[in-house]
Design a protein around this motif. Sequence first.
Motif, PDB file in Angstrom:
ATOM      1  N   THR A 174       0.830  -1.201   0.000  1.00 35.18           N
ATOM      2  CA  THR A 174       0.000   0.000   0.000  1.00 35.18           C
ATOM      3  C   THR A 174       0.865   1.252   0.000  1.00 35.18           C
ATOM      4  N   MET A 175       1.908   1.233   0.797  1.00 40.07           N
ATOM      5  CA  MET A 175       2.816   2.377   0.832  1.00 40.07           C
ATOM      6  C   MET A 175       3.553   2.522  -0.484  1.00 40.07           C
ATOM      7  N   PHE A 176       3.964   1.381  -1.088  1.00 43.23           N
ATOM      8  CA  PHE A 176       4.666   1.428  -2.360  1.00 43.23           C
ATOM      9  C   PHE A 176       3.781   2.039  -3.451  1.00 43.23           C
ATOM     10  N   GLU A 177       2.505   1.697  -3.434  1.00 44.71           N
ATOM     11  CA  GLU A 177       1.581   2.217  -4.448  1.00 44.71           C
ATOM     12  C   GLU A 177       1.151   3.651  -4.164  1.00 44.71           C
ATOM     13  N   GLY A 178       1.496   4.158  -2.998  1.00 41.13           N
ATOM     14  CA  GLY A 178       1.264   5.567  -2.701  1.00 41.13           C
ATOM     15  C   GLY A 178      -0.107   5.909  -2.182  1.00 41.13           C
ATOM     16  N   ALA A 179      -0.890   4.947  -1.787  1.00 42.38           N
ATOM     17  CA  ALA A 179      -2.247   5.247  -1.335  1.00 42.38           C
ATOM     18  C   ALA A 179      -2.257   6.104  -0.081  1.00 42.38           C
ATOM     19  N   ASP A 180      -1.233   5.996   0.725  1.00 46.54           N
ATOM     20  CA  ASP A 180      -1.201   6.747   1.986  1.00 46.54           C
ATOM     21  C   ASP A 180      -0.279   7.955   1.905  1.00 46.54           C
ATOM     22  N   PHE A 181       0.224   8.250   0.688  1.00 42.24           N
ATOM     23  CA  PHE A 181       1.206   9.330   0.549  1.00 42.24           C
ATOM     24  C   PHE A 181       0.503  10.661   0.321  1.00 42.24           C
ATOM     25  N   CYS A 182       0.890  11.635   1.082  1.00 40.70           N
ATOM     26  CA  CYS A 182       0.286  12.965   0.964  1.00 40.70           C
ATOM     27  C   CYS A 182       1.339  13.909   0.412  1.00 40.70           C
ATOM     28  N   ASP A 183       1.091  14.446  -0.799  1.00 40.26           N
ATOM     29  CA  ASP A 183       2.077  15.320  -1.419  1.00 40.26           C
ATOM     30  C   ASP A 183       1.635  16.777  -1.449  1.00 40.26           C
ATOM     31  N   ASP A 184       0.555  17.140  -0.709  1.00 46.60           N
ATOM     32  CA  ASP A 184       0.086  18.515  -0.731  1.00 46.60           C
ATOM     33  C   ASP A 184       0.454  19.286   0.531  1.00 46.60           C
ATOM     34  N   GLY A 185       1.291  18.646   1.344  1.00 45.31           N
ATOM     35  CA  GLY A 185       1.745  19.324   2.551  1.00 45.31           C
ATOM     36  C   GLY A 185       0.734  19.313   3.681  1.00 45.31           C
ATOM     37  N   ALA A 186      -0.378  18.595   3.506  1.00 45.60           N
ATOM     38  CA  ALA A 186      -1.429  18.634   4.523  1.00 45.60           C
ATOM     39  C   ALA A 186      -1.182  17.664   5.656  1.00 45.60           C
ATOM     40  N   GLY A 187      -0.348  16.666   5.421  1.00 45.83           N
ATOM     41  CA  GLY A 187      -0.157  15.674   6.459  1.00 45.83           C
ATOM     42  C   GLY A 187       1.303  15.288   6.588  1.00 45.83           C
ATOM     43  N   PRO A 188       1.693  14.635   7.670  1.00 47.28           N
ATOM     44  CA  PRO A 188       3.094  14.282   7.883  1.00 47.28           C
ATOM     45  C   PRO A 188       3.506  13.098   7.031  1.00 47.28           C
ATOM     46  N   ILE A 189       4.746  13.139   6.553  1.00 46.73           N
ATOM     47  CA  ILE A 189       5.312  12.014   5.852  1.00 46.73           C
ATOM     48  C   ILE A 189       6.705  11.804   6.368  1.00 46.73           C
ATOM     49  N   ASP A 190       7.221  10.596   6.300  1.00 45.76           N
ATOM     50  CA  ASP A 190       8.610  10.338   6.681  1.00 45.76           C
ATOM     51  C   ASP A 190       9.522  10.974   5.637  1.00 45.76           C
ATOM     52  N   SER A 191      10.631  11.510   6.081  1.00 49.83           N
ATOM     53  CA  SER A 191      11.558  12.125   5.161  1.00 49.83           C
ATOM     54  C   SER A 191      12.978  11.827   5.597  1.00 49.83           C
ATOM     55  N   GLY A 192      13.917  12.103   4.704  1.00 46.21           N
ATOM     56  CA  GLY A 192      15.305  11.880   5.017  1.00 46.21           C
ATOM     57  C   GLY A 192      15.685  10.431   4.894  1.00 46.21           C
ATOM     58  N   PRO A 193      16.956  10.123   5.134  1.00 43.05           N
ATOM     59  CA  PRO A 193      17.439   8.749   4.985  1.00 43.05           C
ATOM     60  C   PRO A 193      16.691   7.753   5.813  1.00 43.05           C
ATOM     61  N   SER A 194      16.265   8.136   7.016  1.00 37.39           N
ATOM     62  CA  SER A 194      15.603   7.170   7.889  1.00 37.39           C
ATOM     63  C   SER A 194      14.177   6.911   7.432  1.00 37.39           C
ATOM     64  N   GLY A 195      13.649   7.721   6.495  1.00 39.13           N
ATOM     65  CA  GLY A 195      12.280   7.526   6.035  1.00 39.13           C
ATOM     66  C   GLY A 195      12.164   6.610   4.831  1.00 39.13           C
ATOM     67  N   LEU A 196      13.260   6.013   4.401  1.00 39.39           N
ATOM     68  CA  LEU A 196      13.227   5.129   3.228  1.00 39.39           C
ATOM     69  C   LEU A 196      12.412   3.898   3.543  1.00 39.39           C
TER      70      LEU A 196
END
Length: 334
Positions: free
Chosen positions: A308-330
Amino acid sequence: MAFEPFDAAWQRWERARARMTEAVQVWNGFIEPHDAFDFSLDGDDTGVFILRVHQVRPTPPEMAVVIGEWLYNLRAALDYLMWATACYVAGSVPPPKENVLQYPIYDTESAWTSNLYRLDGLLDHHREMLLLMQPFNSDIDANYLGWLNRLARIDRHRNLVTGSARLGLVEPVLRCPEGSRVIVEWGERMIVDGRADVARFTVQPYWPGAVVDVNPRVGIDPEIDEWSRSPFWGKVTFQERLRMIQVFVAGEIAAYEYDCTGSSRKSNMVSDEFQKAMDERRGPVPKLARQRPPMTWTRGSGKVSTRTMFEGADFCDDGAGPIDSGPSGLGVAR
């Protein structure tokens, strides 16, 4: 990808032109209701009358902000053109010693000499061009660069006072008894503390009850107090001053752009004689590109993810919600 160093100087110049237009609009909006200033003709029953202008409403505070931004952008445009010129001289972006580069504007030759190190990245003829334009090599009061630099420094380090206003046009018409002679004496042009005593009329002969009236026919401009004291610029309307300096800076950008590249967005501002001299002196024009900084790779650690994460269903790209970032977020999908 090709890079045009002079683009930034023109963008600053365009932004300044927009601020100049905005300043005119702010002022026109302020005076258009015709209730910001009032006039009176005050007599003393001896035949002496004083035409006074009274400021009823304060100047809009945004006027100072807009004029300050106009000054900032024009001063920045001049510094940008120095940086662009150094890029072409060095054939690289950024140029060497870019941190000390600036467009020189000095009232004294000693200040010019002590700051020559700021022009190390330029050619000899560039320094000659700049030396010719210095305030100390001309009438300091009339010099465009001197006043642009002076006012920009006042705005940066103190406060740009545009709360005052100035009578740019004064053509009063007096109505007085037939056969009377009028002596006119001119007074203040600046409105200080809300008032200016513009003119004094002495009507002779005069008798109590004689009708004396005036059509003030006054045009009122915004003003910067320090600038208004200039013998040269004080005779020029405020709007025309802005326009003259705007045009002058465009000419400076065009001259250096043509010198470096053989063309300019405003080539018509560069004389045929100057173009010919620059064409004869100029060598091959380098194709410039920004230098990429050295790449530094940093090691990160992955973590188990889901389809599900790979397909991006839970990914928010509009800045409205938190996402993992940086090397540790891989995330590594299984």
